[in-house]
Design a protein around this motif. Structure first.
Motif, PDB file in Angstrom:
ATOM      1  N   ARG A 197      12.336  -6.986 -16.975  1.00  0.00           N
ATOM      2  CA  ARG A 197      11.794  -6.515 -16.281  1.00  0.00           C
ATOM      3  C   ARG A 197      11.722  -4.739 -16.197  1.00  0.00           C
ATOM      4  O   ARG A 197      10.589  -4.431 -15.856  1.00  0.00           O
ATOM      5  CB  ARG A 197      11.651  -7.067 -14.972  1.00  0.00           C
ATOM      6  CG  ARG A 197      11.232  -6.260 -13.883  1.00  0.00           C
ATOM      7  CD  ARG A 197       9.607  -6.915 -13.777  1.00  0.00           C
ATOM      8  NE  ARG A 197       8.280  -5.448 -13.013  1.00  0.00           N
ATOM      9  CZ  ARG A 197       8.318  -4.598 -13.419  1.00  0.00           C
ATOM     10  NH1 ARG A 197       8.497  -3.444 -13.626  1.00  0.00           N
ATOM     11  NH2 ARG A 197       7.108  -3.802 -12.209  1.00  0.00           N
ATOM     12  N   TYR A 198      12.722  -3.869 -16.074  1.00  0.00           N
ATOM     13  CA  TYR A 198      12.532  -2.510 -15.589  1.00  0.00           C
ATOM     14  C   TYR A 198      13.423  -2.055 -16.828  1.00  0.00           C
ATOM     15  O   TYR A 198      12.541  -1.375 -16.992  1.00  0.00           O
ATOM     16  CB  TYR A 198      13.918  -2.596 -14.775  1.00  0.00           C
ATOM     17  CG  TYR A 198      14.302  -3.432 -13.917  1.00  0.00           C
ATOM     18  CD1 TYR A 198      12.412  -3.510 -12.562  1.00  0.00           C
ATOM     19  CD2 TYR A 198      14.141  -4.240 -12.939  1.00  0.00           C
ATOM     20  CE1 TYR A 198      12.300  -3.711 -11.413  1.00  0.00           C
ATOM     21  CE2 TYR A 198      13.821  -5.396 -12.255  1.00  0.00           C
ATOM     22  CZ  TYR A 198      13.556  -4.846 -10.820  1.00  0.00           C
ATOM     23  OH  TYR A 198      12.896  -5.287  -9.869  1.00  0.00           O
ATOM     24  N   PHE A 199      14.590  -2.346 -17.739  1.00  0.00           N
ATOM     25  CA  PHE A 199      14.510  -1.603 -18.437  1.00  0.00           C
ATOM     26  C   PHE A 199      14.885  -2.247 -20.268  1.00  0.00           C
ATOM     27  O   PHE A 199      15.478  -3.530 -20.286  1.00  0.00           O
ATOM     28  CB  PHE A 199      16.615  -1.411 -18.418  1.00  0.00           C
ATOM     29  CG  PHE A 199      16.048  -0.793 -16.621  1.00  0.00           C
ATOM     30  CD1 PHE A 199      15.525   0.540 -17.347  1.00  0.00           C
ATOM     31  CD2 PHE A 199      16.585  -0.873 -16.052  1.00  0.00           C
ATOM     32  CE1 PHE A 199      15.893   0.785 -15.104  1.00  0.00           C
ATOM     33  CE2 PHE A 199      16.710  -1.205 -14.397  1.00  0.00           C
ATOM     34  CZ  PHE A 199      16.470   0.082 -14.082  1.00  0.00           C
ATOM     35  N   ALA A 211       1.043  -1.314   0.276  1.00  0.00           N
ATOM     36  CA  ALA A 211      -0.284  -0.193   0.072  1.00  0.00           C
ATOM     37  C   ALA A 211       1.003   1.680  -0.111  1.00  0.00           C
ATOM     38  O   ALA A 211       0.357   2.676   0.240  1.00  0.00           O
ATOM     39  CB  ALA A 211      -1.068   0.240   0.852  1.00  0.00           C
ATOM     40  N   ASN A 212       2.354   0.964   0.268  1.00  0.00           N
ATOM     41  CA  ASN A 212       3.435   2.618  -0.042  1.00  0.00           C
ATOM     42  C   ASN A 212       2.123   2.985   1.581  1.00  0.00           C
ATOM     43  O   ASN A 212       2.859   4.431   0.935  1.00  0.00           O
ATOM     44  CB  ASN A 212       3.373   3.171  -0.895  1.00  0.00           C
ATOM     45  CG  ASN A 212       5.012   2.312  -1.613  1.00  0.00           C
ATOM     46  OD1 ASN A 212       3.983   1.049  -2.481  1.00  0.00           O
ATOM     47  ND2 ASN A 212       5.839   1.754  -1.310  1.00  0.00           N
ATOM     48  N   ALA A 213       2.119   2.584   2.086  1.00  0.00           N
ATOM     49  CA  ALA A 213       1.660   3.776   3.698  1.00  0.00           C
ATOM     50  C   ALA A 213       0.377   4.903   3.066  1.00  0.00           C
ATOM     51  O   ALA A 213       0.113   5.974   3.359  1.00  0.00           O
ATOM     52  CB  ALA A 213       2.615   5.398   3.868  1.00  0.00           C
ATOM     53  N   ILE A 257      13.460  -5.795   3.507  1.00  0.00           N
ATOM     54  CA  ILE A 257      15.041  -4.705   3.470  1.00  0.00           C
ATOM     55  C   ILE A 257      15.804  -4.173   2.788  1.00  0.00           C
ATOM     56  O   ILE A 257      15.620  -4.770   1.888  1.00  0.00           O
ATOM     57  CB  ILE A 257      16.063  -6.056   4.170  1.00  0.00           C
ATOM     58  CG1 ILE A 257      15.786  -6.382   6.076  1.00  0.00           C
ATOM     59  CG2 ILE A 257      17.514  -4.981   4.283  1.00  0.00           C
ATOM     60  CD1 ILE A 257      16.611  -7.419   6.617  1.00  0.00           C
ATOM     61  N   LYS A 258      15.894  -3.447   2.474  1.00  0.00           N
ATOM     62  CA  LYS A 258      15.751  -2.254   1.509  1.00  0.00           C
ATOM     63  C   LYS A 258      17.290  -1.618   1.757  1.00  0.00           C
ATOM     64  O   LYS A 258      17.221  -1.029   2.290  1.00  0.00           O
ATOM     65  CB  LYS A 258      15.064  -1.200   0.900  1.00  0.00           C
ATOM     66  CG  LYS A 258      14.031  -1.507   0.512  1.00  0.00           C
ATOM     67  CD  LYS A 258      13.289  -0.911  -0.135  1.00  0.00           C
ATOM     68  CE  LYS A 258      12.249  -1.380  -0.684  1.00  0.00           C
ATOM     69  NZ  LYS A 258      10.753  -0.385  -1.256  1.00  0.00           N
ATOM     70  N   PRO A 259      18.974  -1.996   1.310  1.00  0.00           N
ATOM     71  CA  PRO A 259      19.706  -1.173   2.182  1.00  0.00           C
ATOM     72  C   PRO A 259      19.539   0.738   1.691  1.00  0.00           C
ATOM     73  O   PRO A 259      20.182   1.122   2.545  1.00  0.00           O
ATOM     74  CB  PRO A 259      21.077  -1.997   0.862  1.00  0.00           C
ATOM     75  CG  PRO A 259      20.119  -2.309  -0.290  1.00  0.00           C
ATOM     76  CD  PRO A 259      19.110  -2.790   0.164  1.00  0.00           C
ATOM     77  N   GLY A 305      13.353  -3.556  -2.991  1.00  0.00           N
ATOM     78  CA  GLY A 305      13.824  -3.201  -4.452  1.00  0.00           C
ATOM     79  C   GLY A 305      13.812  -1.529  -4.592  1.00  0.00           C
ATOM     80  O   GLY A 305      12.274  -0.933  -4.006  1.00  0.00           O
ATOM     81  N   MET A 306      13.503  -0.755  -5.233  1.00  0.00           N
ATOM     82  CA  MET A 306      13.560   0.879  -6.035  1.00  0.00           C
ATOM     83  C   MET A 306      14.380   0.450  -7.630  1.00  0.00           C
ATOM     84  O   MET A 306      14.501   1.698  -7.539  1.00  0.00           O
ATOM     85  CB  MET A 306      14.793   1.388  -5.161  1.00  0.00           C
ATOM     86  CG  MET A 306      14.144   1.293  -3.447  1.00  0.00           C
ATOM     87  SD  MET A 306      12.797   2.317  -3.265  1.00  0.00           S
ATOM     88  CE  MET A 306      12.905   4.293  -3.722  1.00  0.00           C
ATOM     89  N   LEU A 307      13.740  -0.183  -7.684  1.00  0.00           N
ATOM     90  CA  LEU A 307      14.181  -0.073  -9.278  1.00  0.00           C
ATOM     91  C   LEU A 307      15.451   0.641 -10.181  1.00  0.00           C
ATOM     92  O   LEU A 307      15.450   0.530 -10.542  1.00  0.00           O
ATOM     93  CB  LEU A 307      12.878   1.285  -9.977  1.00  0.00           C
ATOM     94  CG  LEU A 307      11.116   0.594  -9.387  1.00  0.00           C
ATOM     95  CD1 LEU A 307      10.786   2.040 -10.032  1.00  0.00           C
ATOM     96  CD2 LEU A 307      10.601  -0.525 -10.091  1.00  0.00           C
ATOM     97  N   GLU A 308      16.512  -1.023  -8.901  1.00  0.00           N
ATOM     98  CA  GLU A 308      17.594  -0.052  -9.069  1.00  0.00           C
ATOM     99  C   GLU A 308      18.112  -1.016 -10.403  1.00  0.00           C
ATOM    100  O   GLU A 308      17.260  -1.250 -11.636  1.00  0.00           O
ATOM    101  CB  GLU A 308      17.913  -1.137  -8.016  1.00  0.00           C
ATOM    102  CG  GLU A 308      18.636  -0.930  -6.552  1.00  0.00           C
ATOM    103  CD  GLU A 308      16.983  -1.026  -5.956  1.00  0.00           C
ATOM    104  OE1 GLU A 308      16.405  -1.322  -6.405  1.00  0.00           O
ATOM    105  OE2 GLU A 308      17.388  -0.963  -5.473  1.00  0.00           O
ATOM    106  N   THR A 309      19.400   0.096 -11.008  1.00  0.00           N
ATOM    107  CA  THR A 309      19.787  -0.508 -12.707  1.00  0.00           C
ATOM    108  C   THR A 309      20.561  -1.813 -12.440  1.00  0.00           C
ATOM    109  O   THR A 309      20.829  -2.270 -10.490  1.00  0.00           O
ATOM    110  CB  THR A 309      21.066   0.552 -12.846  1.00  0.00           C
ATOM    111  OG1 THR A 309      22.531   0.031 -11.560  1.00  0.00           O
ATOM    112  CG2 THR A 309      20.593   2.475 -12.933  1.00  0.00           C
TER     113      THR A 309
HETATM  114  O1  OSB Z   1       7.652   0.180  -1.973  1.00  0.00           O
HETATM  115  O2  OSB Z   1       8.932  -1.528  -2.286  1.00  0.00           O
HETATM  116  C1  OSB Z   1       8.430  -0.786  -2.439  1.00  0.00           C
HETATM  117  C2  OSB Z   1       9.581   0.604  -6.481  1.00  0.00           C
HETATM  118  C3  OSB Z   1      10.069   1.687  -5.675  1.00  0.00           C
HETATM  119  C4  OSB Z   1       9.670   2.828  -4.558  1.00  0.00           C
HETATM  120  C5  OSB Z   1       8.870   1.587  -3.580  1.00  0.00           C
HETATM  121  C6  OSB Z   1       8.822   0.351  -3.380  1.00  0.00           C
HETATM  122  C7  OSB Z   1       8.913  -0.237  -5.433  1.00  0.00           C
HETATM  123  C8  OSB Z   1       9.135  -1.818  -5.848  1.00  0.00           C
HETATM  124  C9  OSB Z   1       9.292  -1.877  -6.585  1.00  0.00           C
HETATM  125  O3  OSB Z   1       7.631  -1.777  -5.334  1.00  0.00           O
HETATM  126  C10 OSB Z   1      10.136  -3.531  -6.358  1.00  0.00           C
HETATM  127  C11 OSB Z   1      11.151  -3.433  -7.525  1.00  0.00           C
HETATM  128  O4  OSB Z   1      12.607  -2.866  -7.111  1.00  0.00           O
HETATM  129  O5  OSB Z   1      11.010  -4.168  -8.090  1.00  0.00           O
END
Ligand code: OSB
Ligand code: MG
Length: 374
Positions: free
Chosen positions: A324-326, A191-193, A263-265, A293-297
């Motif tokens: 999946r991303y790029f 839900a991202n808050a 956990i996200k570094p 994840g944060m859509l990392e490279t």
């Molecule tokens: O809340 O997990 C999240 C991406 C950007 C910011 C917050 C979140 C996310 C994702 C993507 O859910 C996860 C991914 O990198 O595949």
């Protein structure tokens, strides 16, 4: 002992193959600050700052990260010249907050330390598996039909778990439709808050849908509220935004706010802090964690893959393949999905993939290089 000799920052922008929408907004192209560090013996390492374009997921942005890195973190590291991961964290201690800026440098030094020892990073940090469990995070779509189509494509590719983004007005109905199509798929929602405790009855409706967890339903600073919610909603709660460090994990345990931690570094200040939270939540409490994840490279993805090999990671991660991303990732080789829905932990030293420096230099909108003198 080797000393830190260079720190280089590259601001790049990468375009996603398709827009990614959450309760806080839509991402089409995202910034990343890539960090290259080198020691005085020629070893090098790479990291990634995952701060976004705006202060939506967290207060950090790529601009605040650039500011804090260039004005405060680089000077602190130039003084300490620390090239051991633990000393890097210690050197950055005077800076309060700004975990994404810190994580970019700290994880680069972890990569450097692993390359210097000729070990894959995952082995250096105590990883125990050579394939990590891969799940996929699916943004809010325009329609239930689009959602079903995308879910079916990712399941065909082999992903082991589906995560659907939800927000008030986009929750029970789409999730129920996906669940009816795929009764047995491992699935959860994020839900991202975007809810409050007043929505508890609405969130409790999700209890019937066989979800593994509800990720971060309430505000990021409301660890206590999640404990209240967990007394009403049966589906286990997972905290993401709320866990900014070990003390938040301890508070969440004491209050009973969550069963899982994502956990996200970047969110916690790097790999050492990620490990500390893993060791507490899994090692001391025996509870499961997984890596977000944060859509990392491909560079930041390398650090995520390493963390996902830790023993307490028993639920599939938000770590998907590069495609999946790029269209084109900035590392060689790109990250790929095995048929069984895993990603192989690399055999090569460090994060195990090589940054494509020509491409990175071409993409760089801003660049700064520091040579550290004795
Ligand atoms: O809340 O997990 C999240 C991406 C950007 C910011 C917050 C979140 C996310 C994702 C993507 O859910 C996860 C991914 O990198 O595949
Ligand atoms: Mg999340």
């Amino acid at each position: 002992m080797a000393l830190l000799a260079e720190i280089e920052l590259f601001e790049v922008w990468v375009r996603l193959r398709s827009p990614f929408e959450t309760s806080f907004g839509r991402t089409v192209e995202r910034p990343a600050i890539l960090v290259r560090v080198a020691d005085d013996e020629g070893a090098e390492g790479w990291g990634e700052v995952v701060a976004g374009e705006g202060p939506w997921y967290s207060y950090e942005t790529y601009e605040t990260a650039w500011h804090v890195l260039t004005e405060y973190i680089v000077p602190l590291l130039s003084k300490s010249r620390a090239s051991e991961p633990a000393s890097v964290w210690e050197s950055m201690r005077p800076v309060r907050g700004h975990p994404m800026a810190k994580a970019g440098v700290e994880s680069a030094v972890w990569d450097l330390a692993a390359r210097r020892s000729r070990l894959p990073l995952w082995r250096l940090i105590g990883g125990v598996r050579d394939r990590i469990l891969s799940g996929v995070s699916i943004g809010i779509q325009g329609s239930v039909e689009d959602t079903l189509r995308i879910v079916s494509r990712y399941l065909e590719e082999g992903y082991q778990r589906i995560k659907l983004k939800i927000k008030p007005g986009w929750d029970y109905e789409p999730v129920k439709r996906v669940r009816s199509e795929y009764p047995d798929v491992l699935m959860h929602v994020d839900a991202n808050a975007s809810y409050t405790l007043l929505d508890a009855p609405r969130l409790a409706r999700l209890d019937g849908l066989g979800l593994a967890m509800i990720e971060q339903p309430l505000e990021y600073d409301d660890i206590a509220g999640h404990a209240d919610l967990q007394r009403i909603v049966r589906t286990p709660i997972c905290l993401d935004e709320s866990i900014r460090g070990l003390n938040d994990a301890i508070a969440a345990y004491r209050l009973g706010s969550a069963w899982f931690i994502n956990i996200k570094p970047g969110r916690v200040g790097g790999i050492s802090q990620s490990k500390a939270i893993h060791d507490f939540w899994h090692g001391s409490l025996g509870r499961p964690v997984w890596i977000g994840g944060m859509l990392e490279t491909g560079i930041g993805r390398g650090h995520l893959v390493a963390l996902a090999t830790l023993p307490g990671v028993s639920y599939p991660n938000d770590i998907s393949a590069s495609d999946r991303y790029f269209d084109e990732d900035i590392v060689e080789p790109p990250w790929t999905l095995n048929k069984d829905g895993t990603i192989s932990a690399p055999k090569n030293p460090g994060i195990g993939v090589e940054p494509r420096i020509d491409l990175i230099e071409r993409l760089a909108k801003r660049r700064k290089k520091y040579r550290i003198q004795a």
